[in-house]
Design an enzyme around this catalytic site. Structure first.
Site, PDB file in Angstrom:
ATOM      1  N   CYS A 136       0.822  -1.205   0.000  1.00 37.23           N
ATOM      2  CA  CYS A 136       0.000   0.000   0.000  1.00 37.23           C
ATOM      3  C   CYS A 136       0.860   1.261   0.000  1.00 37.23           C
ATOM      4  O   CYS A 136       1.301   1.718   1.063  1.00 37.23           O
ATOM      5  CB  CYS A 136      -0.925   0.002   1.210  1.00 37.23           C
ATOM      6  SG  CYS A 136      -1.903   1.500   1.342  1.00 37.23           S
ATOM      7  N   CYS A 139      -0.499   4.109   2.016  1.00 36.88           N
ATOM      8  CA  CYS A 139      -0.306   4.017   3.470  1.00 36.88           C
ATOM      9  C   CYS A 139       1.138   4.310   3.854  1.00 36.88           C
ATOM     10  O   CYS A 139       1.388   4.977   4.847  1.00 36.88           O
ATOM     11  CB  CYS A 139      -0.636   2.614   3.976  1.00 36.88           C
ATOM     12  SG  CYS A 139      -2.116   1.893   3.277  1.00 36.88           S
ATOM     13  N   ASP A 140       2.091   3.768   3.094  1.00 36.01           N
ATOM     14  CA  ASP A 140       3.483   3.737   3.563  1.00 36.01           C
ATOM     15  C   ASP A 140       4.455   4.569   2.736  1.00 36.01           C
ATOM     16  O   ASP A 140       5.619   4.725   3.131  1.00 36.01           O
ATOM     17  CB  ASP A 140       3.980   2.277   3.570  1.00 36.01           C
ATOM     18  CG  ASP A 140       3.115   1.392   4.449  1.00 36.01           C
ATOM     19  OD1 ASP A 140       2.607   1.902   5.470  1.00 36.01           O
ATOM     20  OD2 ASP A 140       2.924   0.219   4.108  1.00 36.01           O
TER      21      ASP A 140
END
Ligand code: NDP
Length: 321
Positions: A136, A139-140
């Site tokens: 992701c 997300c990261d």
């Protein structure tokens, strides 16, 4: 656990399919129960800009879109719980659905549990998940500002991840096992034209380095045509190679196909009263808009099914609250 509650329809999953089913079931007066699950909102929660959902010419973020879907469902009487289903029994009537907090019986069930990211399956990848290996970028990605990163895959997800990562990374390398992308032309062209994206064609990741240090320092890549093995220094590896349907709890309860997707005909499964919508039953299109469309179909099928069995809605079309 609180006492068992009966619902005319329980919807499992809260992506575009689940919420659209809830909007339609709500408007039909069925007071649907939605179990959001722990991956609430589904894959759109991991998406930055949704540019291809009709009605949003300026694009909309995935999480904002899901928040709007939920509000719309609740406006028509859907009751939404942020819980994962822990047990599902589709063998008797009524059906039985349990979460960690509650137990429900239901006259009809709509499964809209979607699909989850697939991993390469190599040992070093699994040992470095959340230590530089991620599925992701949204997300990261920001964690790797100023560093080189790599993305594996050749579909739209890989293109989207690579483009998103250019916001932070010094360089993005897309590693793809063939010599042509599967992605839509517009996305592939954006990637191929981007000055900070490099592409390694015909290449597979053999190992993620460095397990001993418990952080990603690079990837060992093999060219499948020449056999040449090279090391690419990167601070993170984003795996974007497709998805697996979330059907584990359906094993042995409804008919699945060879890839594990629910077999449906107009959202009807082989169990009368159990319907499936969205990516969990669609290995082909897997779009937010097609998921929403099938959620609508599932809810309309539920209405027909309940009418056929003499089960009336709570009282007329649900008015907005
Ligand atoms: P896809 O199945 O489309 O692509 C998966 C990619 O990963 C393929 O290029 C495949 O290679 C590669 N791959 C699969 N397994 C492996 C493996 N073990 N090792 C190395 N590579 C592997 O999945 P996506 O998640 O990209 O997309 C799914 C659907 O969602 C598509 O319909 C897509 O259009 C849609 N989507 C649309 C977006 C948008 O329009 N904004 C954004 C994201 C997704 P190969 O090509 O050789 O099979």
């Amino acid at each position: 656990m609180t006492k068992t509650v009966h619902a005319k329809v329980v919807i499992i999953g809260s992506g575009p399919a689940g919420y659209t089913a809830a909007i339609y079931a709500g408007r039909a007066g069925l007071r649907p129960l939605v179990l959001k699950g722990l991956e609430a909102g589904g894959q759109l929660m991991l998406t930055t800009d949704v540019e291809n959902y009709p009605g949003f010419p300026e694009a909309i973020s995935g999480p904002e879109m899901m928040e709007r879907f939920q509000k719309q469902a609740e406006r028509f009487g859907a009751r939404v719980y942020q819980e994962d289903v822990t047990r599902l029994d589709l063998g008797g009537r009524p059906f039985r659905v349990e979460s960690s907090e509650r137990a429900f019986t239901a006259d009809a069930v709509i499964v809209a549990t979607g699909a989850s990211a697939r991993w390469l399956g190599i040992d070093s990848e699994q040992r470095l998940v959340n230590r530089g290996v991620s599925a992701c970028a949204t997300c990261d990605g920001a964690l790797y500002g100023g560093s080189p990163v790599a993305v594996v895959g050749g579909g739209d997800t890989a293109m989207e991840e690579a483009l998103f990562l250019t916001r932070f990374a010094s360089r993005v390398t897309v590693i793809h096992r063939r010599d042509a992308f599967r992605a839509s032309r517009i996305m592939a062209e954006r990637v191929q034209r981007h000055p900070r994206i490099a592409i390694l064609w015909d290449s597979v990741v053999e190992e993620v380095l460095d397990v001993a240090r418990q952080e990603v320092t690079g990837v060992r890549v093999r060219n499948v045509k020449t056999g040449a093995v090279t090391e690419l220094p990167v601070a993170a590896l984003f795996v974007a190679i497709g998805h697996e349907p979330n059907t584990a709890m359906l094993q042995g309860q409804v008919e699945l196909d060879a890839k594990g997707y629910v077999r449906t005909e107009n959202t009807r499964t082989n169990v009368p009263g159990v319907f499936a919508a969205g990516d969990v039953q669609d290995a082909t299109y897997r779009q937010a808009v097609t998921a929403a469309g099938s959620g609508c179909m599932a809810a309309l099928e539920v209405v027909r099914y309940l009418e056929h069995h003499g089960i009336e809605p709570a009282g007329g079309v649900q008015r907005p609250r």
